[in-house]
Scaffold this active site. Structure first.
Site, PDB file in Angstrom:
ATOM      1  N   GLY A  46       0.827  -1.193   0.000  1.00 21.28           N
ATOM      2  CA  GLY A  46       0.000   0.000   0.000  1.00 21.28           C
ATOM      3  C   GLY A  46       0.861   1.242   0.000  1.00 21.28           C
ATOM      4  N   GLN A  51       2.942  10.064   1.271  1.00 25.18           N
ATOM      5  CA  GLN A  51       4.247   9.386   1.251  1.00 25.18           C
ATOM      6  C   GLN A  51       5.071   9.776   0.027  1.00 25.18           C
ATOM      7  OE1 GLN A  51       2.441   5.287   2.123  1.00 25.18           O
ATOM      8  NE2 GLN A  51       4.451   5.159   3.053  1.00 25.18           N
ATOM      9  N   CYS A  88       6.271  -0.286   6.873  1.00 24.48           N
ATOM     10  CA  CYS A  88       5.849   0.884   6.106  1.00 24.48           C
ATOM     11  C   CYS A  88       6.992   1.321   5.197  1.00 24.48           C
ATOM     12  CB  CYS A  88       5.485   2.012   7.073  1.00 24.48           C
ATOM     13  SG  CYS A  88       4.982   3.526   6.260  1.00 24.48           S
ATOM     14  N   LEU A  89       6.672   1.629   3.946  1.00 16.40           N
ATOM     15  CA  LEU A  89       7.723   2.052   3.006  1.00 16.40           C
ATOM     16  C   LEU A  89       8.407   3.343   3.463  1.00 16.40           C
ATOM     17  CD1 LEU A  89       6.026   1.287  -0.438  1.00 16.40           C
ATOM     18  CD2 LEU A  89       7.825  -0.018   0.709  1.00 16.40           C
ATOM     19  N   HIS A 130      -3.961   1.140   7.862  1.00 20.74           N
ATOM     20  CA  HIS A 130      -2.604   1.697   7.825  1.00 20.74           C
ATOM     21  C   HIS A 130      -2.522   2.851   6.819  1.00 20.74           C
ATOM     22  CE1 HIS A 130       1.960   1.110   7.782  1.00 20.74           C
ATOM     23  NE2 HIS A 130       1.742   1.924   6.772  1.00 20.74           N
ATOM     24  N   GLU A 131      -3.031   2.631   5.602  1.00 20.93           N
ATOM     25  CA  GLU A 131      -2.931   3.667   4.559  1.00 20.93           C
ATOM     26  C   GLU A 131      -3.819   4.862   4.878  1.00 20.93           C
ATOM     27  OE1 GLU A 131      -0.475   3.437   2.745  1.00 20.93           O
ATOM     28  OE2 GLU A 131      -0.118   1.325   3.116  1.00 20.93           O
ATOM     29  N   HIS A 134      -2.237   7.292   7.213  1.00 21.01           N
ATOM     30  CA  HIS A 134      -1.272   8.203   6.585  1.00 21.01           C
ATOM     31  C   HIS A 134      -1.940   9.521   6.176  1.00 21.01           C
ATOM     32  CE1 HIS A 134       2.554   6.132   6.226  1.00 21.01           C
ATOM     33  NE2 HIS A 134       1.987   5.047   5.760  1.00 21.01           N
TER      34      HIS A 134
HETATM   35 NI    NI Z   1       2.894   3.185   5.585  1.00 22.51          NI
END
Ligand code: NI
Length: 156
Positions: A46, A51, A88-89, A130-131, A134
């Protein structure tokens, strides 16, 4: 399409509240394309627009069941709770446990501006929560129960 640079923890943009998308235009579609490409290239499940430095309420998710593109997503229902490992990226190389609902229902718009509803269970429920976090400047580490970066991960 192009990949975009992913901001990492410490960048204040990740802590800001994203604004809703009022009009889905060519730039929005390019952003969606770029976000998907960036997510796949980095082997994430995701990615949220902040981000990649865009403070708009847009996320892409693919847990291996196809690409989901969600514009102005909102959680309208949750059920259950489970503790599982997340990464998380924007926080490369780290993993931690977080408590999330086992099922969530999300209302959003697709890239055509059509209202859609997504029901996610297990991994998809986690990814959606999670997304969407953000978009409100929240990182999983804010909710982390335990840092398991150095522990063996049996989930992947
Ligand atoms: Ni993330």
């Amino acid at each position: 399409m192009a990949t975009r640079r992913i901001l990492t923890d410490g960048d204040e943009i990740l802590r800001k509240i994203s604004r809703p998308v009022n009009e889905i235009d060519k730039r929005t579609k390019t952003l969606l394309d770029d976000m998907a490409e960036t997510m796949y290239k980095n082997e994430g499940v995701g990615l949220a627009a902040p981000q990649v430095g865009v403070l708009r309420r847009i996320v892409v998710i693919d847990i291996g069941e196809g690409l989901l593109e969600l514009i102005n997503p909102e959680i309208v229902q949750t059920e259950g709770s489970k503790i599982d490992v997340e990464g998380c990226l924007s926080i490369p190389g780290k993993r931690g446990t977080v408590e999330r609902p086992t099922k969530v229902v999300v209302n959003a718009l697709n890239r055509k501006g059509k209202a859609i509803q997504v029901t996610g269970e297990r991994l998809l429920a986690v990814a959606l929560c999670h997304e969407l976090d953000h978009l409100d400047g929240i990182l999983y580490t804010d909710k982390m129960i335990e840092d398991v970066t150095d522990k063996e991960d049996k989930n992947q």
